[in-house]
Structure formats: structure tokens, C-alpha cells
Design an enzyme around this catalytic site. Structure first.
Site, PDB file in Angstrom:
ATOM      1  CG  HIS A  61      43.506  52.163  39.883  1.00  0.00           C
ATOM      2  ND1 HIS A  61      44.609  51.485  39.008  1.00  0.00           N
ATOM      3  CD2 HIS A  61      44.293  53.496  39.969  1.00  0.00           C
ATOM      4  CE1 HIS A  61      45.183  52.776  38.861  1.00  0.00           C
ATOM      5  NE2 HIS A  61      45.243  53.332  38.855  1.00  0.00           N
TER       6      HIS A  61
ATOM      7  CG  ASP B  87      37.630  43.054  38.023  1.00  0.00           C
ATOM      8  OD1 ASP B  87      38.044  44.363  38.539  1.00  0.00           O
ATOM      9  OD2 ASP B  87      37.922  42.523  38.387  1.00  0.00           O
TER      10      ASP B  87
HETATM   11  P1  ADQ Z   1      42.669  44.072  40.576  1.00  0.00           P
HETATM   12  O1  ADQ Z   1      41.476  43.744  41.776  1.00  0.00           O
HETATM   13  O2  ADQ Z   1      44.241  43.577  41.716  1.00  0.00           O
HETATM   14  O3  ADQ Z   1      42.865  45.821  40.832  1.00  0.00           O
HETATM   15  P2  ADQ Z   1      43.140  43.298  38.420  1.00  0.00           P
HETATM   16  O4  ADQ Z   1      43.335  44.928  37.351  1.00  0.00           O
HETATM   17  O5  ADQ Z   1      42.619  41.659  37.726  1.00  0.00           O
HETATM   18  O6  ADQ Z   1      42.763  43.147  39.890  1.00  0.00           O
HETATM   19  O7  ADQ Z   1      44.849  42.897  38.795  1.00  0.00           O
HETATM   20  C1  ADQ Z   1      45.300  42.111  39.365  1.00  0.00           C
HETATM   21  C2  ADQ Z   1      46.785  41.997  38.639  1.00  0.00           C
HETATM   22  O8  ADQ Z   1      47.152  40.706  40.423  1.00  0.00           O
HETATM   23  C3  ADQ Z   1      47.053  40.851  37.762  1.00  0.00           C
HETATM   24  O9  ADQ Z   1      48.257  41.969  36.861  1.00  0.00           O
HETATM   25  C4  ADQ Z   1      47.524  40.091  37.849  1.00  0.00           C
HETATM   26  O10 ADQ Z   1      48.530  39.667  36.892  1.00  0.00           O
HETATM   27  C5  ADQ Z   1      48.169  39.759  38.876  1.00  0.00           C
HETATM   28  N1  ADQ Z   1      47.652  38.592  40.001  1.00  0.00           N
HETATM   29  C6  ADQ Z   1      46.611  37.946  40.123  1.00  0.00           C
HETATM   30  N2  ADQ Z   1      46.879  36.925  40.710  1.00  0.00           N
HETATM   31  C7  ADQ Z   1      47.755  36.654  40.755  1.00  0.00           C
HETATM   32  C8  ADQ Z   1      49.170  35.515  41.627  1.00  0.00           C
HETATM   33  N3  ADQ Z   1      48.217  35.107  42.286  1.00  0.00           N
HETATM   34  N4  ADQ Z   1      49.894  35.368  40.811  1.00  0.00           N
HETATM   35  C9  ADQ Z   1      50.814  36.939  40.680  1.00  0.00           C
HETATM   36  N5  ADQ Z   1      49.798  37.359  40.497  1.00  0.00           N
HETATM   37  C10 ADQ Z   1      48.580  37.421  40.278  1.00  0.00           C
HETATM   38  C11 ADQ Z   1      42.418  46.773  40.352  1.00  0.00           C
HETATM   39  C12 ADQ Z   1      40.867  46.940  40.201  1.00  0.00           C
HETATM   40  C13 ADQ Z   1      40.802  46.323  39.087  1.00  0.00           C
HETATM   41  C14 ADQ Z   1      42.266  47.487  38.102  1.00  0.00           C
HETATM   42  C15 ADQ Z   1      43.651  47.283  38.367  1.00  0.00           C
HETATM   43  C16 ADQ Z   1      43.920  48.187  37.251  1.00  0.00           C
HETATM   44  O11 ADQ Z   1      40.108  46.266  41.212  1.00  0.00           O
HETATM   45  O12 ADQ Z   1      39.675  46.681  38.678  1.00  0.00           O
HETATM   46  O13 ADQ Z   1      41.967  46.253  36.584  1.00  0.00           O
HETATM   47  O14 ADQ Z   1      43.211  47.511  39.891  1.00  0.00           O
HETATM   48  O15 ADQ Z   1      43.342  49.880  37.607  1.00  0.00           O
END
Ligand code: ADQ
Length: 468
Positions: free
Chosen positions: A164, A371
Site C-alpha cells: 500500500h 504517498d
Molecule cells: P494512509 O497513509 O492512511 O494510507 P490515505 O490513502 O489518504 O492515507 O487514507 C487515509 C484514510 O483515512 C482515508 O480514507 C480518510 O478518509 C481517512 N481519514 C483521514 N483523516 C481522517 C480523519 N480526521 N477522520 C476520519 N477519517 C480520516 C495508506 C497509504 C496510502 C494509500 C492507502 C491505501 O499511505 O498511500 O492510499 O494506505 O492503500
């Protein structure tokens, strides 16, 4: 049967006062796979989120029984294992190195030894339930050794692995003292999947340079086996986000946000508080934007939402302090009696509140330094049912390849981000809709369910090819 394996189970066990509670996780992977496997038997192997020292032997058996009802199989970890495997090797070695932060990377033999041991614990747990004909799908950087460990226990198993986070270029990856072991671990899989083609290319390059294996695009020859490598950009549950506007609670929350911001333009950012997400640079860019564009002062509000994350790792505690300070500085410099330039929310939000923020925001700033994919960018675009809104997106996010209609920026270039903020605020609604159309269609068509289906179909295809 499909056996999914990830560090965390989709159900977490938490102790509140004296009793244990079971809370389901609503992450993209959990919801996406839950929908995908609805129609077929499946199991999930992972850590239930509570260290062994916090539960008695009796409770442990109870947890096992209760989780079984939800087809979840727990791997219990001691506090020492959580410390060295999760906070140690996974989050102080692999995470920083794979995100191009070699100076944050710790090379520690104990971390490594415990990482190996915990991966072996997972392999034993999988071997216990794995039957001929089952498919195993291993997820993410916590379990890089697992494919090979399962292969050793069950040579005939069909094994897929998905990373991921980014797979770094060879020049970064070669810094790792355990680079050979990690590559061999991954090559136990039949299919290794990444979010983008370039991560796959980096992996092939490392396999060829470090192990000397024969590679060609999308394929690696290892002994008498062929390992397939492919790009599978992960999607979101786009219907859930695009239909959020019909939920009364979301509508109420949007009204509340708009009323409180006095109809000022809203800029939003949402991430875990992580040094890879470029939060200090983003705040600095907003500072520059306000300095250079006095006409925008008091006309815009920046809502910065950050979820607490890995607070036990020192680099995260330092980041928290510097973010707090720079937000304080901007408020001191530009704030007035009636206007706070940044609203800072340091917590996780329930889905309805998050969706309401996406719907209320005129601009979404997604500027990670690196990311793997970044799902927030996709969630924002999916939430806007008029098709308007402006996404400012880092070139260093995996999602930039699919979301080329956004305003793309170099996240280290604060001048460029400041300019992009201005451009975004001035973009006409027609232009916004025009840019977002193709991206929104892409997001609606490439959901998380489709992502899982594509990966598993390719896994079964490459197995057949190898056997033929
Ligand atoms: P993350 O680094 O956690 O994931 P991201 O893909 O943006 O990054 O996912 C974050 C998730 O958390 C999103 O679904 C978002 O809605 C939720 N989220 C963030 N802030 C929040 C808040 N304050 N309250 C509630 N929900 C919140 C890792 C990798 C990424 C990759 C994903 C999936 O780092 O690059 O996209 O896995 O593979």
C-alpha cells in the site's frame, strides 16, 4: 476460500474500564473487501489491536471465539512485539525508507529479529487454516516476509501480495541491511501488486540488481517459479461518498460549517499526522499565500484535519509540536477578532462529519511529500455532487497518475503551492466542473471492489500460466 492477511484485523478489541469491546474498522480495505467477499467464504488473519499483557488467558480464548463468528483469526502480540515489530521495524525502518526519508530510518537488529519472528507467527496462523484450493492475499509493509514463509509451509498455495506504500527506487532500497531477505520474502508470492507502474519497476530493478534474477516487464524468474508483478491503483467506495449528500446528518453538518465560516471560501486538508504528508510545507505555503495576497485575508478559512497517528514514534511527536507552533504563528500574524486563519482539528472524524467537510470545501489541498496512493484526493472529488471543487494535488502521490485534471504541485515548492491556492480560489465553476468530470468518472468506475476483483483475477490467471 479467500484468506486476507493484514497487520490489523477489520475488528479491533479495546478495553474500556473492565470490559472488552469489539469495534469494527471502517478503513477502505476492510469495507472494500467486505463487499467483495460477500458472496464467497472468506477469512481474515491479523492482530486484534490489544497487547497480550492487557488480557487474561480466559479473555484470550473468549476473543478468539467471538472473532471466529466474524471469520477473523487473531494473531496475538506481546507488548515487546508491538514495540519492536510495529513501532520498530515497520514504522521506524520500512515506512521512512520506502517514503524517501533515509534520515528518519533506524537500522536496528532487535527490530529486525522481532519483525522476522512476528511474520513467522502470522505464517503459522495462516498455515493452521489454509486448505488446498484457498487463495491467500497478504497486505502491506508489516508483512513483507510472509509470502515466502507461507510458501515454505504450503508450497502449492496461491499467494498474492499488495503493497500500500511506495516501493522506493533501487538507490534507496539498497540502503537496507536486510534487502535480500525482504526481496526473497516478497518473491514467495505468485503476484506482487503495487499502486503504480513505477513502484513495480523499482521492485523489478532491485530484484535484478540485488538478487541477480532474470526479469522482464511484469515478470520475475526465480528458481522454477515465475512471479508476476503488476499495478493495481486502489479505488474507494465511491457510491458511499457520492451519495453522502442525501444523509440528513451530512446536510446539517455542511450548514453548520458554512454558517461558522460566515460563507468564506473554505480550503480543506485531511490526513493522518505523518511526516510524509507534507503538513508543515502546506502550512508555510498558506502563510505565503496570505502574505502575498492581502485581499484574500478574512475571505478564506483553512480547515486542517489531522488524525493522531503512531504517537509513540519520536518523529511523530516532534512533528505534532512543530505543526502546533506554526499554526499558532499564522494565527498570531494574520488573525483578527472576527477571523481565525486556520481551524485545526486534531482527531478522527465520523464518516458523516468527514463527508460534510469534503462537501463544504471549495479547495482540497493534498500535498504529501510521498504517498503510495492517497485516498483523500479521491474521496473529495467523489463527494462533490455538483462536480465542482478544486483539488490541488502533489505530484508525489500515487493518485497523481489518475488525477491529472487537478492542479499538480511539487510539495517541496511552497511558492508553487501558494500560487496554486490562489489559482484554485479563482477558477471559474465551469472550469472546475470541466476539469473534474473525467476524474470523477474514473473514480466511479475504478472502485475498491473493482480493485480487489482485478487483483484476484490476475492472481488466478498468473497461477494458471505458471502451472501450464
Ligand atoms: P494512509 O497513509 O492512511 O494510507 P490515505 O490513502 O489518504 O492515507 O487514507 C487515509 C484514510 O483515512 C482515508 O480514507 C480518510 O478518509 C481517512 N481519514 C483521514 N483523516 C481522517 C480523519 N480526521 N477522520 C476520519 N477519517 C480520516 C495508506 C497509504 C496510502 C494509500 C492507502 C491505501 O499511505 O498511500 O492510499 O494506505 O492503500
Amino acid at each position: 476460500m479467500l484468506i486476507t492477511i493484514s497487520n490489523r484485523l477489520p475488528v479491533s478489541v479495546v478495553r474500556r474500564e473492565q470490559s472488552l469491546h469489539f469495534e469494527s474498522s471502517v478503513g477502505g480495505l476492510a469495507t472494500g473487501l467486505a463487499q467483495y467477499v460477500k458472496s464467497e467464504p472468506s477469512a481474515w488473519v491479523g492482530w486484534p489491536g490489544i497487547p497480550l499483557s492487557r488480557i487474561s488467558d480466559g479473555e484470550r480464548a473468549g476473543i478468539r471465539e467471538r472473532l471466529k463468528q466474524e471469520s477473523c483469526h487473531p494473531v496475538f502480540l506481546t507488548g515487546y512485539e508491538v514495540e519492536n515489530f510495529y513501532y520498530g521495524f515497520a514504522n521506524r525502518t520500512i515506512w521512512p525508507l520506502f517514503h524517501y526519508f533515509p534520515l528518519h530510518t533506524t537500522y536496528n537488529k532487535t527490530f529486525w529479529a522481532v519483525y522476522e519472528k512476528v511474520n513467522a507467527k502470522f505464517a503459522d496462523a495462516v498455515a493452521e487454516i489454509l486448505r488446498p484450493g484457498d487463495t491467500v492475499w497478504v497486505h502491506d509493509y508489516h508483512l513483507l516476509l510472509l509470502p515466502e514463509m507461507i510458501r515454505r509451509r504450503r508450497p502449492e498455495a496461491s499467494i498474492g501480495f499488495f503493497l500500500h506504500i511506495p516501493f522506493p527506487s533501487y538507490e534507496l532500497f539498497r540502503l537496507l541491511p536486510w534487502r535480500e531477505e525482504i526481496l526473497r520474502g516478497l518473491l514467495g508470492a505468485d503476484l506482487v501488486g503495487f499502486h503504480t507502474e513505477s513502484y513495480g519497476r523499482h521492485f523489478l530493478e532491485s530484484v535484478s540488481a540485488i538478487l541477480g534474477h532474470e526479469t522482464r516487464p511484469g515478470k520475475i524468474r526465480t528458481g522454477n517459479r515465475t512471479v508476476a508483478v503488476g499495478a493495481f491503483p486502489m479505488g474507494i467506495d465511491s457510491k458511499r461518498f457520492s451519495s453522502a449528500g442525501s444523509l440528513p446528518r451530512v446536510r446539517r453538518e455542511v450548514e453548520k460549517i458554512e454558517k461558522r465560516s460566515l460563507d468564506r471560501k473554505i480550503i480543506l486538508s485531511v490526513d493522518r499526522l505523518d511526516y510524509t504528508k507534507g503538513i508543515p510545507q502546506r502550512i508555510e505555503a498558506y502563510d505565503l499565500f496570505l502574505e502575498r495576497n492581502p485581499e484574500w485575508r478574512e475571505k478564506v478559512t483553512f480547515i486542517l484535519i489531522a488524525v493522531p497517528s503512531r504517537t509513540a514514534v519520536p518523529a511523530y511527536a516532534q512533528l505534532k509540536k512543530s505543526v502546533d507552533e506554526s499554526i499558532g504563528r499564522i494565527s498570531g500574524r494574520f488573525g483578527t477578532i472576527g477571523w481565525v486563519p486556520i481551524w485545526y482539528l486534531y482527531r478522527a472524524l465520523p464518516f458523516e462529519t468527514l463527508a460534510a467537510h469534503y462537501r463544504a470545501a471549495d479547495v482540497c489541498l493534498v500535498t504529501p511529500l510521498r504517498d503510495g496512493m492517497n485516498l483523500v484526493a479521491k474521496e473529495y472529488l467523489a463527494c462533490r455532487d455538483e462536480g465542482d471543487g478544486v483539488l490541488v494535488l502533489s505530484e508525489m502521490a500515487g493518485s497523481a497518475e489518475e488525477l491529472s485534471g487537478s492542479i499538480l504541485v511539487n510539495p517541496n515548492n511552497t511558492d508553487e503551492i501558494a500560487e496554486a491556492i490562489k489559482e484554485a480560489l479563482c477558477l471559474s465553476p465551469e472550469e472546475q466542473v470541466r476539469r473534474n468530470g473525467p476524474m470523477r468518472r474514473r473514480i466511479a468506475g475504478h472502485t475498491v471492489v473493482r480493485w480487489a476483483g482485478d487483483f484476484l483475477r490476475e492472481l488466478s490467471r498468473s497461477r494458471k500460466e505458471t502451472k501450464a
